[in-house]
Design an enzyme around this catalytic site. Sequence first.
Site, short mmCIF file in Angstrom:
data_model
loop_
_atom_site.label_atom_id
_atom_site.label_comp_id
_atom_site.label_asym_id
_atom_site.label_seq_id
_atom_site.Cartn_x
_atom_site.Cartn_y
_atom_site.Cartn_z
CD GLN A 1 -2.32 1.28 2.87
OE1 GLN A 1 -1.65 0.97 3.85
NE2 GLN A 1 -3.58 1.64 2.95
N GLY A 2 0.91 1.96 -1.11
CA GLY A 2 1.74 3.17 -1.21
C GLY A 2 0.93 4.41 -0.90
CE1 TYR A 3 -3.60 3.74 -0.47
CE2 TYR A 3 -4.67 4.25 1.62
CZ TYR A 3 -4.72 3.71 0.35
OH TYR A 3 -5.90 3.15 -0.09
CD GLU B 1 -6.24 1.20 7.06
OE1 GLU B 1 -6.82 2.05 6.35
OE2 GLU B 1 -5.03 1.22 7.30
CG ASN C 1 -5.08 5.49 19.08
OD1 ASN C 1 -5.13 5.01 17.94
ND2 ASN C 1 -5.10 4.75 20.17
CD GLU C 2 -2.18 11.11 19.50
OE1 GLU C 2 -2.04 10.39 18.48
OE2 GLU C 2 -1.62 10.84 20.58
#
Lengths: 400, 373
Positions: free
Chosen positions: A126-128, A249, A386-387
Amino acid sequence: MNLDYTDDENAFREEVREFIAQAYPKELRQAQDSQQGLTKEHTLLWHRVLAEKGWIAPAWPRDLGGTDWTVTQRHIWSQELARADAFELYFFGLSMLGPVLFTFGTEEQKRRFLPDILAGTTWWCQGYSEPGAGSDLASLKTRATRVTGDDGKEYYIVNGQKTWTTLAQYADWGFFLVRTDTEAKPQAGISFLLIDMKSPGVTVNPIITLDGEHEVNDVFLDNVRVPVENLVYEENKGWTCAKALLAHERVGIAGVAQSKRKLEKLYQIAGRAFADNGARLVEDPFFRRKLTELEIDLMALEITELRTLTGEANGRGPGPESSILKICGSEIKQRLQSLAVEAAGADGTDLRPNPEYNLCLTTDGSSGVMGDYLNGRKYTIFGGSNEIQRNIIAKTVLGL
Amino acid sequence: MDFDLTEEQSMLRDSVAGYLGGNYKFADRAAAIHSTQGWRPIVWQALANELGVLGVSFPEHLGGFGGGAIENMVLMEELGKVLSLEPFVPTVIIGGGILQRSNHPAASDLIGGVIAGKTIFAFASNEKNGRYNLASVNTVATADGAGWRLNGTKIAVVAAPLATHLIVTARTGGDQRERKGVSVFMVESSRPGITMVPFTRADGLRAADVKFDSVSLGKDDLIGQLDDGLCIVDPVIDEAIAATCGEACGVMRVMLDSTIEYTKQRKQFGVPLSSFQVLQHRMADMFIHLEQAVSITYMANIKVSDPAPRAISAAKVRVGRACRFVGENAVQLHGGMGMSEELAVSHYFKRALVIENEFGSIDHHLARFERLS
């Protein structure tokens, strides 16, 4: 309201449990137990068994190689996999690209790419993320410019750098988010492009993480030529494809079933380890209390997950509650790892394998219980930190 | 009431900080970790000879400068800031401390060797299933003529591969977890029957599992009283804890500073991360943990020679909690970069994690504090 499984669902559980017990490859089980490190070939052993059974992609449509399982059945399946310490399959093709293709892809793309994902013969990365685009993924800069080649065919020429690309060193192909319009609002100028990792101009460099492992990479793209047939959906609509994946996800990342299994193992470990006074660690009320709190938090999370799945089965979501699953699931995973390190005492201060204490028997394990804890710092960082997840709750759920 | 360093203590700090700042870069440390030796003897020699600081806490009649725990605390904070790989605690504090309390005829010579940078000690006490109980000893010294034969295995002995001498707890009487019956011996590492399986700890320090196979011990190898070694070991370990708390404060200070620096530079959504209130509060909390840790570290080092085991356990608990909070959040706020081996922050995190459990976990010290209350 009820929490019961139907008779059919219980029968289904029996069926899949028995299948896993008799079909799980012994060679893979031995490699997992020894904790000496797993190869790509090891993981393919289980993949092939499932592919042959037709159970490799339960969430896919039946006609594309999926099962016709209900949401609850899929949930039971993941519980049974976790219960059996089944190796977690490499998921980028199965859980990420696959759904994008069957939702947004052309018939030709589905024909070309889906069978190899199912068979396990093509691995995807996955190239994100980019060095400058982490939480702010939409600000990505990897540029794809459309040109006509000397052969008269249309190509994208891609230049840029992706980072934090998981297992790219094993990947045959990658699905990349690239910028195809620099004038538009950031999200409106992104395309979803499939790139053969063997293309000239693609360079994969290892990033070693704090546990000493090679799990992630930098991927440099230097004038990489990509046929336009590899564009998924429409130019500048790639963000739509990426967004469709996000909630799924997050649910996946929660890892509730695996955490339940790990907690079970942690109780066993605490039952074997010795406290200062020679009693077993599980009899130490202070250590025991930590396990209890974890168990209760996990019970609540499991119900939240079931509520999410039931909602999905009834056509609702997953929506913003997926952020709860990601936040709580990741924190629980980390607490489990932390307690395992605590249980190991002096045995947990290095990065050598220690099967005695390591909860992580479904992945590599070769850097021991401390390595597992160190690696797990990523759970609160990746998949939307998580922020960011709390921002999402604040804005989209609470309207703040 | 006084929390200032004396002029001499400030000079000590400045000279060590100056030397380490110029000579102990992160790249130097990385190279040392990957070397066969695993540490930097050249730095140890500089500390011993050019700076002359290894003796700072020993009495003058032993060749030291007559300082004490505060001097060690100051030194350790500076060593912590550079993640020093050198065996200050095992050698100077534990080895030196045990010898000083022992009345052993060779004690002054050995301490002289420590101060000169020639003698390196490792303290072999951890055993499998012993957890943090110093009295949990199955390594046995069986009477043999005028001496003993030593048999057993010690695990995760930090600095063992570097050491010229091992200080070993062994049972000469009593049951597995009984305090009475534990004796302390000293052997040079090269004595026949000693084998080591060395490894590198998560924090980069070399350690080893050490096997003793019928190692011959003479009368003079006994340190302190037979069957009553722990009465010397306990207060010395408390000194080691007090000093390690000082090191932890140095480690945490660097993690906080580098997190502030990083979040000021790193931009997402068009602004520096440091402009987000959530992250500002997180760093404020990291700061609070650090300052509370510093406070209790001062208390521990002021009181340690009383002795004050309850204060030491309090410090270890509070510093341990701070190490975890500051470390985990330093990594979190560095994002993906915090996960990389290349950046220094994860190395500080790993040292902070090991410190949390070194000489006893938080739970261990909470229990000891309560027992002493």
